[in-house]
Design a protein around this motif. Structure first.
Motif, PDB file in Angstrom:
ATOM      1  N   PRO A   1      49.199  12.688  18.213  1.00  0.00           N
ATOM      2  CA  PRO A   1      48.037  12.065  18.112  1.00  0.00           C
ATOM      3  C   PRO A   1      47.356  12.245  19.254  1.00  0.00           C
ATOM      4  N   LEU A   2      47.935  12.127  20.585  1.00  0.00           N
ATOM      5  CA  LEU A   2      46.861  12.497  22.097  1.00  0.00           C
ATOM      6  C   LEU A   2      45.909  13.959  21.711  1.00  0.00           C
ATOM      7  N   VAL A   3      46.428  14.857  21.658  1.00  0.00           N
ATOM      8  CA  VAL A   3      45.871  16.166  21.834  1.00  0.00           C
ATOM      9  C   VAL A   3      44.730  15.629  20.749  1.00  0.00           C
ATOM     10  N   THR A   4      45.412  15.175  18.964  1.00  0.00           N
ATOM     11  CA  THR A   4      44.008  15.004  18.322  1.00  0.00           C
ATOM     12  C   THR A   4      42.817  14.347  18.282  1.00  0.00           C
ATOM     13  N   GLY A   5      43.339  13.370  19.418  1.00  0.00           N
ATOM     14  CA  GLY A   5      42.127  11.645  19.575  1.00  0.00           C
ATOM     15  C   GLY A   5      41.572  12.537  20.990  1.00  0.00           C
ATOM     16  N   ALA A   6      41.848  13.617  21.931  1.00  0.00           N
ATOM     17  CA  ALA A   6      41.013  14.463  22.649  1.00  0.00           C
ATOM     18  C   ALA A   6      40.210  15.268  21.812  1.00  0.00           C
ATOM     19  N   PHE A   7      40.846  15.982  20.943  1.00  0.00           N
ATOM     20  CA  PHE A   7      39.626  17.376  21.271  1.00  0.00           C
ATOM     21  C   PHE A   7      39.063  16.673  19.452  1.00  0.00           C
TER      22      PHE A   7
END
Length: 62
Positions: free
Chosen positions: A38-44
């Protein structure tokens, strides 16, 4: 390509950081590394599962 909108993005980053913190504090479980998703999907601002489900929380440009 954006398919993750404002509140969704903020919640993903918060949940991602909270789950990732389980690696370093608390029970120190390796399952905490799943918080990177979720951190990467939120960042990108892109979730690869959303197009498959037909979901888009990002505002559309006219």
């Amino acid at each position: 390509m954006c398919n993750v909108g404002g509140i969704d993005r903020i919640l993903r980053v918060i949940v991602g950081l909270a789950v990732l913190s389980l690696v370093f504090i608390g029970p120190q479980t390796p399952w905490g590394w799943l918080g990177l998703i979720p951190l990467v999907t939120g960042a990108f601002s892109f979730c690869p599962l959303y197009p498959l489900l037909g979901i888009k929380t990002c505002a559309t440009k006219d």
